[in-house]
Scaffold this active site. Sequence first.
Site, PDB file in Angstrom:
ATOM      1  N   GLY A 109       0.770  -1.229   0.000  1.00  0.00           N
ATOM      2  CA  GLY A 109       0.000   0.000   0.000  1.00  0.00           C
ATOM      3  C   GLY A 109       0.799   1.274   0.000  1.00  0.00           C
ATOM      4  CB  CYS A 110       3.788   2.345   1.719  1.00  0.00           C
ATOM      5  SG  CYS A 110       5.339   1.648   1.170  1.00  0.00           S
ATOM      6  N   GLY A 111       4.055   2.282  -1.425  1.00  0.00           N
ATOM      7  CA  GLY A 111       4.620   2.770  -2.665  1.00  0.00           C
ATOM      8  C   GLY A 111       5.918   3.526  -2.543  1.00  0.00           C
ATOM      9  CB  CYS A 113       8.684   0.750   1.468  1.00  0.00           C
ATOM     10  SG  CYS A 113       7.044   0.699   2.198  1.00  0.00           S
TER      11      CYS A 113
END
Length: 273
Positions: A109-111, A113
Amino acid sequence: MPKPVHIAHRGIWRDNSGFSAGDRAIPEETAIALSYDGGTYAVMMGTPTDLEDFAVGFSLSEGVIDTKDDIVSLDVVELDDGIDVRMWLETSRATRLGERRRHIAGPTGCGLCGIDSIAEAMRPAAVVDPGIQVSPQQVMAAMQALAPLQKLNMKTRAVHAAAFWLPERGIVELREDVGRHNALDKLAGTVARQGLSAIEGIVLLTSRVSVEMVQKTAAMGASMIVSVSAPTALAVRMAEAANITLCAIARADGFELFSHSHRVSTGVSIDVA
């Protein structure tokens, strides 16, 4: 501190009533650096609320700390282009972290990292060329054609898709992945490998539009994004700066235009600035 909700003025197209305009509440998106003992560990894009909770939870899930008491102090510092959550650790934890080679297995979900600079996370998107002109009916037809082509999602109901649409050919490429950023990266790869001209088509997304989705689309050179879900406020600002038409909340009855609406033939003037 940035407010978590932003009110955006956007154009609206509905099948039964044509074009109009109005306001919509969209979430804010901010670059959040997580720092330990003066060194940045990672930068995430997120909602600027409950940052102390986020910092402690992230530290626990990453194994940086075992208990909340391993954090000696925690400060939330607002910067010009993001927020730095600065933590100082108990001595033994700080020593262990210094010896540990940083490796973050990125959550889907973060994109962002692994990015360890707010400046890198907030890099300006490329400014795209003028691009194409389409009708509302073409936008609707493109999105309606998306679901039947999502073969992996038909089986799993658990993956995102990114597709490339051309006016004369429809959807020519589609890629799927559990991570929305991964799906778009895959699409960019196949568009490049096949020598397709991104400026001549539209990027279609099944996910919300966050800032890195705009950055990736701009890097491709595409001038228009159409998504089934809403954008963040930062994504709208980035799309405006990158000369990208951001069309979102594209459902069965219509869609909403958040930036550069001139690429959709409206027949009327709608200011979404």
